[in-house]
Design an enzyme around this catalytic site. Structure first.
Site, PDB file in Angstrom:
ATOM      1  N   ASN A 122      21.910  39.842   5.340  1.00 23.56           N
ATOM      2  CA  ASN A 122      22.016  40.458   6.669  1.00 23.56           C
ATOM      3  C   ASN A 122      20.707  40.249   7.408  1.00 23.56           C
ATOM      4  O   ASN A 122      19.638  40.224   6.808  1.00 23.56           O
ATOM      5  CB  ASN A 122      22.263  41.966   6.488  1.00 23.56           C
ATOM      6  CG  ASN A 122      22.363  42.703   7.814  1.00 23.56           C
ATOM      7  OD1 ASN A 122      23.028  42.240   8.739  1.00 23.56           O
ATOM      8  ND2 ASN A 122      21.705  43.847   7.909  1.00 23.56           N
ATOM      9  N   GLY A 168      26.771  36.340  18.962  1.00 27.16           N
ATOM     10  CA  GLY A 168      26.621  35.266  17.979  1.00 27.16           C
ATOM     11  C   GLY A 168      25.426  34.346  18.167  1.00 27.16           C
ATOM     12  O   GLY A 168      25.462  33.191  17.741  1.00 27.16           O
ATOM     13  N   MET A 178      28.735  44.525  12.824  1.00 29.14           N
ATOM     14  CA  MET A 178      28.422  45.936  13.011  1.00 29.14           C
ATOM     15  C   MET A 178      29.373  46.870  12.266  1.00 29.14           C
ATOM     16  O   MET A 178      29.729  47.930  12.766  1.00 29.14           O
ATOM     17  CB  MET A 178      28.406  46.261  14.511  1.00 29.14           C
ATOM     18  CG  MET A 178      27.350  45.494  15.273  1.00 29.14           C
ATOM     19  SD  MET A 178      25.705  45.654  14.507  1.00 29.14           S
ATOM     20  CE  MET A 178      24.650  45.183  15.864  1.00 29.14           C
ATOM     21  N   ARG A 179      29.784  46.450  11.081  1.00 27.57           N
ATOM     22  CA  ARG A 179      30.626  47.301  10.234  1.00 27.57           C
ATOM     23  C   ARG A 179      29.986  47.409   8.858  1.00 27.57           C
ATOM     24  O   ARG A 179      29.469  46.422   8.343  1.00 27.57           O
ATOM     25  CB  ARG A 179      31.992  46.636  10.008  1.00 27.57           C
ATOM     26  CG  ARG A 179      33.058  46.929  10.977  1.00 27.57           C
ATOM     27  CD  ARG A 179      34.312  46.172  10.564  1.00 27.57           C
ATOM     28  NE  ARG A 179      34.950  46.774   9.396  1.00 27.57           N
ATOM     29  CZ  ARG A 179      35.816  47.776   9.467  1.00 27.57           C
ATOM     30  NH1 ARG A 179      36.170  48.272  10.622  1.00 27.57           N
ATOM     31  NH2 ARG A 179      36.347  48.286   8.374  1.00 27.57           N
ATOM     32  N   LEU A 180      30.071  48.580   8.297  1.00 32.12           N
ATOM     33  CA  LEU A 180      29.624  48.721   6.912  1.00 32.12           C
ATOM     34  C   LEU A 180      30.667  48.075   6.011  1.00 32.12           C
ATOM     35  O   LEU A 180      31.869  48.190   6.265  1.00 32.12           O
ATOM     36  CB  LEU A 180      29.500  50.194   6.547  1.00 32.12           C
ATOM     37  CG  LEU A 180      28.193  50.897   6.905  1.00 32.12           C
ATOM     38  CD1 LEU A 180      28.268  52.354   6.460  1.00 32.12           C
ATOM     39  CD2 LEU A 180      27.001  50.209   6.261  1.00 32.12           C
ATOM     40  N   ASN A 230      22.595  34.603  16.611  1.00 31.88           N
ATOM     41  CA  ASN A 230      22.057  34.303  15.274  1.00 31.88           C
ATOM     42  C   ASN A 230      22.918  33.270  14.556  1.00 31.88           C
ATOM     43  O   ASN A 230      22.389  32.382  13.886  1.00 31.88           O
ATOM     44  CB  ASN A 230      21.940  35.591  14.445  1.00 31.88           C
ATOM     45  CG  ASN A 230      20.619  36.299  14.706  1.00 31.88           C
ATOM     46  OD1 ASN A 230      19.560  35.814  14.317  1.00 31.88           O
ATOM     47  ND2 ASN A 230      20.672  37.431  15.396  1.00 31.88           N
ATOM     48  N   HIS A 277      18.449  42.070  10.293  1.00 26.84           N
ATOM     49  CA  HIS A 277      18.328  43.366  10.967  1.00 26.84           C
ATOM     50  C   HIS A 277      17.118  43.329  11.911  1.00 26.84           C
ATOM     51  O   HIS A 277      16.053  42.836  11.529  1.00 26.84           O
ATOM     52  CB  HIS A 277      18.176  44.487   9.931  1.00 26.84           C
ATOM     53  CG  HIS A 277      18.113  45.829  10.576  1.00 26.84           C
ATOM     54  ND1 HIS A 277      19.241  46.454  11.071  1.00 26.84           N
ATOM     55  CD2 HIS A 277      17.065  46.626  10.884  1.00 26.84           C
ATOM     56  CE1 HIS A 277      18.886  47.598  11.632  1.00 26.84           C
ATOM     57  NE2 HIS A 277      17.574  47.719  11.531  1.00 26.84           N
TER      58      HIS A 277
HETATM   59  C1  GAR Z   1      20.899  40.983  16.332  1.00 26.83           C
HETATM   60  O1  GAR Z   1      19.808  41.537  16.997  1.00 26.83           O
HETATM   61  C2  GAR Z   1      20.954  41.461  14.886  1.00 26.83           C
HETATM   62  O2  GAR Z   1      19.702  41.595  14.292  1.00 26.83           O
HETATM   63  C3  GAR Z   1      21.621  42.790  15.062  1.00 26.83           C
HETATM   64  O3  GAR Z   1      22.632  42.564  16.005  1.00 26.83           O
HETATM   65  C4  GAR Z   1      22.207  41.538  16.883  1.00 26.83           C
HETATM   66  C5  GAR Z   1      23.285  40.487  16.939  1.00 26.83           C
HETATM   67  O4  GAR Z   1      22.998  39.535  17.908  1.00 26.83           O
HETATM   68  N1  GAR Z   1      22.128  43.304  13.846  1.00 26.83           N
HETATM   69  C6  GAR Z   1      22.090  44.590  13.529  1.00 26.83           C
HETATM   70  O5  GAR Z   1      21.647  45.444  14.265  1.00 26.83           O
HETATM   71  C7  GAR Z   1      22.661  44.917  12.166  1.00 26.83           C
HETATM   72  N2  GAR Z   1      22.340  46.236  11.783  1.00 26.83           N
HETATM   73  P1  GAR Z   1      23.766  38.166  17.955  1.00 26.83           P
HETATM   74  O6  GAR Z   1      25.257  38.516  17.970  1.00 26.83           O
HETATM   75  O7  GAR Z   1      23.346  37.541  19.244  1.00 26.83           O
HETATM   76  O8  GAR Z   1      23.394  37.378  16.747  1.00 26.83           O
END
Ligand code: GAR
Length: 218
Positions: A124, A29, A107-109, A31, A126
């Site tokens: 989202n 978390g 991480m779920r569609l 982000n 990415h």
């Molecule tokens: C981040 O790097 C985000 O961009 C990625 O998961 C991580 C979550 O980090 N998302 C994906 O890969 C989506 N396809 P966080 O839990 O520390 O925010």
């Protein structure tokens, strides 16, 4: 797709309204934390109304609770299908007046049903320059491919996997002396700028979706 102006009231004059954000997160978390921090600093005129995770041990839930934000684990095993699970999420979201749903490491569609319901209100982050390296291993895939420039993408979510209209991208050039860890650490910091920046544009009613293009209004 027709031109769609997106905002709380589709224009800038309503930007004083506080935007209610729902966050879906599966992991640590950081982000989501960047959103909370930018709200606390006054950069974002918004509120995180609810955080939902598909993982009981997601640290995002702990972070949310620390900030007195409603934090809920919804067990995917309790649903018979993707759509049924998404309806459990929607049931929670509908308890709040949610203006935008942010996938912050979720991480779920999502099902077509969910995407349709929140179209142009669902974004989202990415960790690659899409359309390169979609999926759940953006950093690893870019690093192993040997690209010289990577970065992150904030986009509206459509029915595909990381295929929706792009709001903004930020670059992360790879240095000769980078390790995977240093590349990823720098990339994550860039993500923490990109996501609040995209949200700010949304909050200010400055995003206009025109087919695949997202125009940023002055
Ligand atoms: C981040 O790097 C985000 O961009 C990625 O998961 C991580 C979550 O980090 N998302 C994906 O890969 C989506 N396809 P966080 O839990 O520390 O925010």
């Amino acid at each position: 797709m027709a031109n769609v102006s997106l905002s709380n009231k589709n224009n800038k004059s309503s930007s004083s309204k506080i935007i209610n954000i729902a966050v879906l997160a599966s992991g640590r978390g950081t982000n989501m934390q960047s959103i909370i921090d930018k709200i606390d600093s006054g950069y974002l005129n918004a509120k995180v109304a609810i955080v939902i995770s598909d993982k009981s041990d997601a640290f995002a839930l702990e972070r949310a609770k620390k900030h007195k934000i409603q934090a809920i684990f919804l067990d995917p095993k309790k649903a018979k299908s993707r759509e049924e699970y998404d309806k459990l999420i929607i049931k929670q979201l509908e308890k709040y007046t949610v203006d935008i749903v942010v996938l912050a490491g979720f991480m779920r569609l999502l099902s077509k049903y969910f995407v349709e319901k929140y179209r142009n209100k669902l974004i989202n982050i990415h960790p690659s320059l899409l359309p390169s390296f979609p999926g759940i291993h953006g950093y690893e895939d870019a690093w192993e491919y040997g690209v010289k420039v990577s970065g992150c993408t904030v986009h509206f979510v459509d029915e595909g996997c990381d295929t929706g209209p792009i709001i903004l991208q930020k670059v992360n050039p790879i240095k000769d002396d980078d390790t995977f860890e240093s590349f990823k650490e720098r990339g994550l910091k860039i993500e923490h700028e990109a996501l609040p920046e995209a949200l700010k544009l949304f909050c200010e009613g400055r995003l206009k979706v025109d087919g695949r293009k997202v125009r940023i209004l002055d």
